[in-house]
Design an enzyme around this catalytic site. Structure first.
Site, PDB file in Angstrom:
ATOM      1  N   THR A   1       5.522   7.663   1.499  1.00 49.85           N
ATOM      2  CA  THR A   1       5.172   7.410   2.899  1.00 49.85           C
ATOM      3  C   THR A   1       6.298   7.866   3.805  1.00 49.85           C
ATOM      4  O   THR A   1       7.458   7.533   3.574  1.00 49.85           O
ATOM      5  CB  THR A   1       4.888   5.897   3.078  1.00 49.85           C
ATOM      6  OG1 THR A   1       3.667   5.618   2.419  1.00 49.85           O
ATOM      7  CG2 THR A   1       4.784   5.508   4.547  1.00 49.85           C
TER       8      THR A   1
ATOM      9  N   ALA B   1       0.765   7.949   0.918  1.00 52.15           N
ATOM     10  CA  ALA B   1      -0.446   7.148   0.996  1.00 52.15           C
ATOM     11  C   ALA B   1      -1.173   7.434   2.309  1.00 52.15           C
ATOM     12  O   ALA B   1      -0.559   7.549   3.366  1.00 52.15           O
ATOM     13  CB  ALA B   1      -0.095   5.669   0.881  1.00 52.15           C
TER      14      ALA B   1
ATOM     15  N   GLN C   1      -3.408  10.319  -1.934  1.00 55.85           N
ATOM     16  CA  GLN C   1      -3.346   8.916  -2.360  1.00 55.85           C
ATOM     17  C   GLN C   1      -4.104   8.044  -1.356  1.00 55.85           C
ATOM     18  O   GLN C   1      -3.741   7.978  -0.176  1.00 55.85           O
ATOM     19  CB  GLN C   1      -1.902   8.429  -2.481  1.00 55.85           C
ATOM     20  CG  GLN C   1      -1.876   7.091  -3.247  1.00 55.85           C
ATOM     21  CD  GLN C   1      -0.543   6.392  -3.269  1.00 55.85           C
ATOM     22  OE1 GLN C   1       0.129   6.296  -2.235  1.00 55.85           O
ATOM     23  NE2 GLN C   1      -0.142   5.876  -4.424  1.00 55.85           N
TER      24      GLN C   1
ATOM     25  N   HIS D   1      -4.680   4.143  -4.593  1.00 48.41           N
ATOM     26  CA  HIS D   1      -3.459   3.325  -4.579  1.00 48.41           C
ATOM     27  C   HIS D   1      -3.815   1.890  -4.983  1.00 48.41           C
ATOM     28  O   HIS D   1      -4.287   1.105  -4.172  1.00 48.41           O
ATOM     29  CB  HIS D   1      -2.841   3.362  -3.183  1.00 48.41           C
ATOM     30  CG  HIS D   1      -1.416   2.895  -3.126  1.00 48.41           C
ATOM     31  ND1 HIS D   1      -0.834   2.147  -4.122  1.00 48.41           N
ATOM     32  CD2 HIS D   1      -0.454   3.090  -2.189  1.00 48.41           C
ATOM     33  CE1 HIS D   1       0.440   1.906  -3.786  1.00 48.41           C
ATOM     34  NE2 HIS D   1       0.688   2.463  -2.616  1.00 48.41           N
TER      35      HIS D   1
ATOM     36  N   ASN E   1       1.776  -1.706  -5.874  1.00 51.77           N
ATOM     37  CA  ASN E   1       2.755  -2.113  -4.855  1.00 51.77           C
ATOM     38  C   ASN E   1       2.291  -3.177  -3.860  1.00 51.77           C
ATOM     39  O   ASN E   1       2.730  -3.201  -2.711  1.00 51.77           O
ATOM     40  CB  ASN E   1       3.262  -0.878  -4.090  1.00 51.77           C
ATOM     41  CG  ASN E   1       3.960   0.116  -5.019  1.00 51.77           C
ATOM     42  OD1 ASN E   1       4.218  -0.201  -6.178  1.00 51.77           O
ATOM     43  ND2 ASN E   1       4.268   1.301  -4.526  1.00 51.77           N
TER      44      ASN E   1
ATOM     45  N   TYR F   1      -0.609  -3.750  -2.375  1.00 54.60           N
ATOM     46  CA  TYR F   1      -1.607  -3.454  -1.349  1.00 54.60           C
ATOM     47  C   TYR F   1      -2.996  -3.910  -1.815  1.00 54.60           C
ATOM     48  O   TYR F   1      -3.119  -4.588  -2.833  1.00 54.60           O
ATOM     49  CB  TYR F   1      -1.532  -1.975  -0.958  1.00 54.60           C
ATOM     50  CG  TYR F   1      -0.160  -1.623  -0.404  1.00 54.60           C
ATOM     51  CD1 TYR F   1       0.311  -2.253   0.751  1.00 54.60           C
ATOM     52  CD2 TYR F   1       0.698  -0.731  -1.049  1.00 54.60           C
ATOM     53  CE1 TYR F   1       1.584  -1.976   1.259  1.00 54.60           C
ATOM     54  CE2 TYR F   1       1.969  -0.448  -0.540  1.00 54.60           C
ATOM     55  CZ  TYR F   1       2.402  -1.083   0.607  1.00 54.60           C
ATOM     56  OH  TYR F   1       3.660  -0.816   1.108  1.00 54.60           O
TER      57      TYR F   1
ATOM     58  N   ASN G   1       5.968  -7.164  -2.065  1.00 52.87           N
ATOM     59  CA  ASN G   1       4.948  -7.876  -1.277  1.00 52.87           C
ATOM     60  C   ASN G   1       4.109  -8.824  -2.150  1.00 52.87           C
ATOM     61  O   ASN G   1       2.941  -9.070  -1.846  1.00 52.87           O
ATOM     62  CB  ASN G   1       3.970  -6.896  -0.606  1.00 52.87           C
ATOM     63  CG  ASN G   1       4.615  -6.067   0.481  1.00 52.87           C
ATOM     64  OD1 ASN G   1       5.417  -6.587   1.254  1.00 52.87           O
ATOM     65  ND2 ASN G   1       4.284  -4.791   0.547  1.00 52.87           N
TER      66      ASN G   1
ATOM     67  N   SER H   1      13.200   5.659 -10.762  1.00 56.53           N
ATOM     68  CA  SER H   1      14.635   5.874 -10.950  1.00 56.53           C
ATOM     69  C   SER H   1      14.956   6.744 -12.166  1.00 56.53           C
ATOM     70  O   SER H   1      16.023   6.585 -12.770  1.00 56.53           O
ATOM     71  CB  SER H   1      15.385   4.534 -11.010  1.00 56.53           C
ATOM     72  OG  SER H   1      15.147   3.786  -9.834  1.00 56.53           O
TER      73      SER H   1
ATOM     74  N   GLY I   1      10.355  10.630  -7.032  1.00 55.75           N
ATOM     75  CA  GLY I   1      10.200  10.251  -5.629  1.00 55.75           C
ATOM     76  C   GLY I   1      11.394  10.649  -4.785  1.00 55.75           C
ATOM     77  O   GLY I   1      11.464  11.770  -4.252  1.00 55.75           O
TER      78      GLY I   1
END
Ligand code: FNR
Ligand code: 8K6
Length: 350
Positions: free
Chosen positions: A27, A58, A100, A177, A180, A182, A237, A298, A319
């Protein structure tokens, strides 16, 4: 040694990737005020066309899915036309790109969509998240409205329409998606799903919405063009709950039956261990899902290549290093040093 990253990889009979490096969805909050992708975004993605597959940032499927400023959409004709410029640019560079598809659920904020006349924030249950929109402290999260069966049917239809819009815009496929914290993920975790009906309480019920969305999208654009991202480990979240394991134990074999293009893990650092998953998110998913898996979190090219060699996953998503290095793939192939990522780089599209 990173040679295995440069092998071609067939997702299925329709789509073959030129290498095993994916650009992870990132994003960037750079769409225009109508949430239309800009020429600068097309140039940014085109610079990364050497990736085996780009997953777009996204993209919201409808106005009330928006939780951050200037995140692009795929629900208006101007947005579809804007994405067409992006996908053409990527294809001209020899690349492939999936969209996405995103609805932030309880992480949405009416500040972004009240002009459409709606102020409801939608989620499985009326359980809010603490805090406020990142970098917009005056926007505290609102307690969501628990979706009705009618709302659910409309959401499923809107995911399917956005997938169809993605194909019209020239995307090679979509990644739903489901990660995470959502909307889809909110159904999959006990922290956010307190429903008493056929969408709550049991693993089968909690997985129902995600599977309805996957099935509707796959039916619309083809299972070979449909992928999903999931976060079995709650970390963003979302509070974790060891009962969530049973939900994913049910969901993942169900997904395997659907012959998706791939399954992608949502995690920032795959070294994180989750007690209730018995280890890392990727090790857990690999143990219950036997089809194409994308690892992320990572990794360097070297550690990702070695994880693929050890059969921990099949494809590697990158990423933050891709934000810092538009030419990430060439640099790795040629053994050149990488520019280190820093958060200040998020201010500009390079
Ligand atoms: C992300 N990530 C992310 N994930 C996702 O599924 N959709 C998204 O739109 C975003 N957006 C996003 C923005 C920024 C600025 C960051 C840093 C991350 C998560 C991302 O896809 C990836 O999983 C993580 O960044 C971990 O991979 P790296 O960065 O360690 O290679
Ligand atoms: C305006 C900001 C837009 C943010 C887009 C959503 C993705 C945010 C990624 C930022 C990094 C946050 C990392 C949090 C991970 C927690 C790990 C314990």
């Amino acid at each position: 040694m990173t040679d295995n990253l440069f092998q071609t990889f067939a997702l299925n009979e329709t789509i073959t990737l030129q290498n095993r490096i994916l650009m992870a969805p990132l994003t960037r909050c750079m769409a225009d005020e109508e949430l239309v992708p800009t020429q600068a975004m097309a140039d940014y993605y085109a610079r990364r066309a050497e990736a085996g597959l780009i997953i777009s940032e996204a993209v919201i499927i409808r106005p009330d899915g928006q939780g951050y400023p200037n995140t692009p959409g795929l629900f208006s004709s101007a947005q579809i036309d804007g994405w067409r410029v992006v996908t053409d640019a990527v294809h001209q560079g020899g690349g492939k790109i999936f969209a996405q598809l995103w609805h932030t659920g309880r992480v949405a904020h009416p500040h972004f969509f009240k002009k459409t006349g709606s102020t409801d924030v939608l989620a499985p249950s009326a359980v809010g998240v603490e805090g406020s929109v990142p970098r917009m402290r005056e926007l505290s999260y609102q307690v969501p409205k628990a979706v009705t069966h009618e709302d659910i049917a409309q959401l499923v239809a809107d995911y399917s329409q956005a997938a169809s819009n993605a194909i019209d815009a020239g995307f090679d496929g979509v990644e739903i998606h489901g990660a995470n914290g959502y909307l889809l993920d909110q159904f999959l975790h006990h922290d956010s799903n307190h429903r008493q009906d056929e969408y709550g309480q049991t693993p089968e019920n909690m997985a129902r919405f995600a599977l309805e969305v996957v099935d509707a999208v796959a039916q619309r654009i083809g299972n070979e063009r449909t992928a999903l991202r999931v976060s079995p480990g709650a970390y963003f979240n979302m509070a974790s709950d060891e009962r969530d394991r049973a939900v994913f134990d049910y969901l993942l074999p169900q997904l395997e039956l659907r012959n998706l293009a791939f399954l992608h893990i949502g995690i920032f650092d795959d070294a994180m261990k989750f007690d209730y998953l018995g280890g890392s998110a990727s090790a857990y998913v690999r143990s219950v899902y036997n089809k194409t898996l994308v690892g992320v979190g990572s990794y360097s090219a070297e550690s990702g290549s070695s994880a693929i060699a050890q059969d921990k996953f099949d494809l590697l998503a990158i990423g933050r290093p891709f934000i810092a290095n538009p030419d990430y793939v060439s640099r790795v192939r040629e053994g050149k040093e990488l520019v280190e990522y820093s958060d200040e780089m998020l201010a500009n599209l390079v």
